[in-house]
Design a protein around this motif. Sequence first.
Motif, PDB file in Angstrom:
ATOM      1  N   ALA A  13     -37.387 -27.327  19.447  1.00 50.19           N
ATOM      2  CA  ALA A  13     -36.081 -27.810  19.847  1.00 50.19           C
ATOM      3  C   ALA A  13     -35.155 -28.455  18.758  1.00 50.19           C
ATOM      4  O   ALA A  13     -34.055 -28.325  18.615  1.00 50.19           O
ATOM      5  N   LEU A  14     -35.980 -29.186  17.885  1.00 50.96           N
ATOM      6  CA  LEU A  14     -35.210 -29.766  16.670  1.00 50.96           C
ATOM      7  C   LEU A  14     -34.792 -28.557  15.844  1.00 50.96           C
ATOM      8  O   LEU A  14     -33.516 -28.650  15.300  1.00 50.96           O
ATOM      9  N   ALA A  15     -35.546 -27.541  15.574  1.00 52.31           N
ATOM     10  CA  ALA A  15     -35.198 -26.409  14.779  1.00 52.31           C
ATOM     11  C   ALA A  15     -33.898 -25.750  15.576  1.00 52.31           C
ATOM     12  O   ALA A  15     -33.026 -25.127  14.805  1.00 52.31           O
ATOM     13  N   ALA A  16     -33.894 -25.546  16.633  1.00 54.46           N
ATOM     14  CA  ALA A  16     -32.936 -25.065  17.247  1.00 54.46           C
ATOM     15  C   ALA A  16     -31.333 -25.674  17.359  1.00 54.46           C
ATOM     16  O   ALA A  16     -30.310 -25.151  17.367  1.00 54.46           O
ATOM     17  N   ALA A  17     -31.680 -26.877  17.127  1.00 47.43           N
ATOM     18  CA  ALA A  17     -30.531 -27.720  17.130  1.00 47.43           C
ATOM     19  C   ALA A  17     -30.070 -28.383  15.772  1.00 47.43           C
ATOM     20  O   ALA A  17     -29.146 -29.182  15.720  1.00 47.43           O
ATOM     21  N   ALA A  18     -30.929 -27.828  14.840  1.00 50.41           N
ATOM     22  CA  ALA A  18     -30.478 -28.101  13.392  1.00 50.41           C
ATOM     23  C   ALA A  18     -29.005 -28.091  12.869  1.00 50.41           C
ATOM     24  O   ALA A  18     -28.444 -28.958  11.997  1.00 50.41           O
ATOM     25  N   ASP A  19     -27.990 -27.282  13.558  1.00 53.58           N
ATOM     26  CA  ASP A  19     -26.908 -27.132  13.103  1.00 53.58           C
ATOM     27  C   ASP A  19     -25.829 -28.123  13.736  1.00 53.58           C
ATOM     28  O   ASP A  19     -24.802 -28.326  13.336  1.00 53.58           O
ATOM     29  N   ASP A  20     -26.501 -29.209  14.533  1.00 52.74           N
ATOM     30  CA  ASP A  20     -25.697 -30.260  15.387  1.00 52.74           C
ATOM     31  C   ASP A  20     -26.434 -31.561  15.311  1.00 52.74           C
ATOM     32  O   ASP A  20     -26.842 -31.995  16.144  1.00 52.74           O
ATOM     33  N   PRO A  21     -26.148 -31.825  13.859  1.00 54.27           N
ATOM     34  CA  PRO A  21     -26.867 -33.522  13.712  1.00 54.27           C
ATOM     35  C   PRO A  21     -26.368 -34.744  14.371  1.00 54.27           C
ATOM     36  O   PRO A  21     -27.236 -35.542  14.693  1.00 54.27           O
ATOM     37  N   ALA A  22     -25.208 -34.547  14.746  1.00 54.24           N
ATOM     38  CA  ALA A  22     -24.636 -35.719  15.381  1.00 54.24           C
ATOM     39  C   ALA A  22     -24.761 -35.334  16.773  1.00 54.24           C
ATOM     40  O   ALA A  22     -24.434 -36.296  17.586  1.00 54.24           O
ATOM     41  N   GLY A  23     -25.255 -34.346  17.236  1.00 50.51           N
ATOM     42  CA  GLY A  23     -25.499 -34.130  18.986  1.00 50.51           C
ATOM     43  C   GLY A  23     -26.870 -33.728  19.401  1.00 50.51           C
ATOM     44  O   GLY A  23     -27.918 -34.679  19.320  1.00 50.51           O
ATOM     45  N   ASP A  24     -26.944 -32.483  19.677  1.00 57.46           N
ATOM     46  CA  ASP A  24     -28.364 -32.283  19.960  1.00 57.46           C
ATOM     47  C   ASP A  24     -29.423 -32.201  19.000  1.00 57.46           C
ATOM     48  O   ASP A  24     -30.625 -32.458  19.220  1.00 57.46           O
ATOM     49  N   GLY A  25     -28.986 -32.147  17.695  1.00 54.73           N
ATOM     50  CA  GLY A  25     -30.075 -32.451  16.848  1.00 54.73           C
ATOM     51  C   GLY A  25     -30.717 -33.741  16.732  1.00 54.73           C
ATOM     52  O   GLY A  25     -31.815 -33.868  16.391  1.00 54.73           O
ATOM     53  N   GLY A  26     -29.780 -34.676  16.807  1.00 56.82           N
ATOM     54  CA  GLY A  26     -30.280 -35.935  16.706  1.00 56.82           C
ATOM     55  C   GLY A  26     -31.034 -36.382  17.855  1.00 56.82           C
ATOM     56  O   GLY A  26     -32.160 -37.011  17.964  1.00 56.82           O
ATOM     57  N   THR A  27     -30.470 -35.862  19.142  1.00 57.22           N
ATOM     58  CA  THR A  27     -31.510 -35.955  20.382  1.00 57.22           C
ATOM     59  C   THR A  27     -32.798 -35.294  20.084  1.00 57.22           C
ATOM     60  O   THR A  27     -33.653 -35.952  20.679  1.00 57.22           O
ATOM     61  N   ALA A  28     -32.721 -34.264  19.649  1.00 57.82           N
ATOM     62  CA  ALA A  28     -34.201 -33.510  19.441  1.00 57.82           C
ATOM     63  C   ALA A  28     -34.871 -34.229  18.400  1.00 57.82           C
ATOM     64  O   ALA A  28     -36.392 -34.315  18.792  1.00 57.82           O
ATOM     65  N   PHE A  29     -34.323 -34.790  17.586  1.00 59.93           N
ATOM     66  CA  PHE A  29     -35.089 -35.704  16.444  1.00 59.93           C
ATOM     67  C   PHE A  29     -35.679 -36.641  17.328  1.00 59.93           C
ATOM     68  O   PHE A  29     -37.068 -37.244  16.988  1.00 59.93           O
ATOM     69  N   GLN A  30     -35.069 -37.192  18.070  1.00 62.81           N
ATOM     70  CA  GLN A  30     -35.495 -38.731  18.849  1.00 62.81           C
ATOM     71  C   GLN A  30     -36.585 -38.277  19.775  1.00 62.81           C
ATOM     72  O   GLN A  30     -37.612 -38.899  19.806  1.00 62.81           O
ATOM     73  N   ALA A  31     -36.711 -36.882  20.346  1.00 64.53           N
ATOM     74  CA  ALA A  31     -37.665 -36.694  21.275  1.00 64.53           C
ATOM     75  C   ALA A  31     -39.063 -36.421  20.517  1.00 64.53           C
ATOM     76  O   ALA A  31     -39.959 -36.481  20.840  1.00 64.53           O
ATOM     77  N   LEU A  32     -38.790 -35.647  19.300  1.00 64.70           N
ATOM     78  CA  LEU A  32     -39.890 -35.453  18.469  1.00 64.70           C
ATOM     79  C   LEU A  32     -40.571 -36.760  18.084  1.00 64.70           C
ATOM     80  O   LEU A  32     -41.774 -36.760  18.276  1.00 64.70           O
ATOM     81  N   THR A  33     -39.800 -37.723  17.554  1.00 67.38           N
ATOM     82  CA  THR A  33     -40.331 -39.111  16.994  1.00 67.38           C
ATOM     83  C   THR A  33     -40.985 -39.705  18.182  1.00 67.38           C
ATOM     84  O   THR A  33     -42.037 -40.425  17.973  1.00 67.38           O
ATOM     85  N   ALA A  34     -40.403 -39.760  19.421  1.00 63.47           N
ATOM     86  CA  ALA A  34     -40.936 -40.458  20.654  1.00 63.47           C
ATOM     87  C   ALA A  34     -42.459 -39.628  21.066  1.00 63.47           C
ATOM     88  O   ALA A  34     -43.260 -40.406  21.293  1.00 63.47           O
ATOM     89  N   THR A  35     -42.677 -38.379  20.680  1.00 62.74           N
ATOM     90  CA  THR A  35     -43.831 -37.522  20.972  1.00 62.74           C
ATOM     91  C   THR A  35     -44.627 -38.304  19.863  1.00 62.74           C
ATOM     92  O   THR A  35     -45.768 -38.490  20.351  1.00 62.74           O
ATOM     93  N   CYS A  36     -44.463 -38.376  18.743  1.00 60.61           N
ATOM     94  CA  CYS A  36     -45.350 -38.786  17.623  1.00 60.61           C
ATOM     95  C   CYS A  36     -45.881 -40.239  18.116  1.00 60.61           C
ATOM     96  O   CYS A  36     -47.062 -40.805  18.181  1.00 60.61           O
ATOM     97  N   LYS A  37     -44.828 -41.120  18.245  1.00 57.90           N
ATOM     98  CA  LYS A  37     -45.147 -42.603  18.770  1.00 57.90           C
ATOM     99  C   LYS A  37     -46.020 -42.487  19.874  1.00 57.90           C
ATOM    100  O   LYS A  37     -47.194 -43.258  20.066  1.00 57.90           O
ATOM    101  N   ALA A  38     -45.691 -41.712  21.214  1.00 55.09           N
ATOM    102  CA  ALA A  38     -46.596 -41.851  22.360  1.00 55.09           C
ATOM    103  C   ALA A  38     -47.862 -41.447  22.094  1.00 55.09           C
ATOM    104  O   ALA A  38     -48.785 -41.891  22.629  1.00 55.09           O
ATOM    105  N   CYS A  39     -48.194 -40.325  20.932  1.00 51.79           N
ATOM    106  CA  CYS A  39     -49.705 -40.173  20.738  1.00 51.79           C
ATOM    107  C   CYS A  39     -50.306 -41.136  19.827  1.00 51.79           C
ATOM    108  O   CYS A  39     -51.250 -41.723  20.139  1.00 51.79           O
ATOM    109  N   HIS A  40     -49.585 -41.550  18.976  1.00 50.01           N
ATOM    110  CA  HIS A  40     -50.049 -42.911  18.163  1.00 50.01           C
ATOM    111  C   HIS A  40     -50.336 -44.128  18.843  1.00 50.01           C
ATOM    112  O   HIS A  40     -51.127 -44.754  18.466  1.00 50.01           O
ATOM    113  N   ASP A  41     -49.499 -44.364  19.866  1.00 53.61           N
ATOM    114  CA  ASP A  41     -49.766 -45.607  20.698  1.00 53.61           C
ATOM    115  C   ASP A  41     -51.131 -45.525  21.405  1.00 53.61           C
ATOM    116  O   ASP A  41     -51.790 -46.805  21.736  1.00 53.61           O
TER     117      ASP A  41
END
Length: 162
Positions: free
Chosen positions: A128-156
């Motif tokens: 999803a991040l790759a697909a939204a890379a051209d829109d950093p202020a919108g979907d790209g930022g949202t996709a990045f947030q979801a990616l890091t939330a997944t990392c955090k969920a696993c690490h927690d």
Amino acid sequence: MCPDTRRRLVPAAAVFALFTWASAGLLPAVPASAHEGATGVVKDRMETMKSMRDDVKAVAAGLKGEQAYDPEFVRQAAARIRDHGGEAMTRLFPEGSMGRPSDANAEVWQQWPRFEALARRLSKEADALAAAADDPAGDGGTAFQALTATCKACHDVFRERR
């Protein structure tokens, strides 16, 4: 809006997620001694985690305007993270591969279906991040947030706090 201005905009939620992740200890620098004594699959997964951490930090720096935002780099970083997810991730955790110097805890194997689901989700969020890379202020930022939330969920759940 001009592209340069657009590249500098970062959704507040993405910034919040990054700082939450960093304050939770998920973006610390890995001292050289962290890998000391690691061999085999434990060393492989520690190097994999470091690689993903480095990619996340680099993408975050672009999103925050600390360096030039490069959509192609984001796509490449996302592809590397995707390739480390799913089955590639779960193969790095054979049963019993915990204890120093590994930070994996017993929950990995006690909650294996949940661990597998998060590993698959990591790949999905990276796509999803790759697909939204051209829109950093919108979907790209949202996709990045979801990616890091997944990392955090696993690490927690699955990472030993030392």
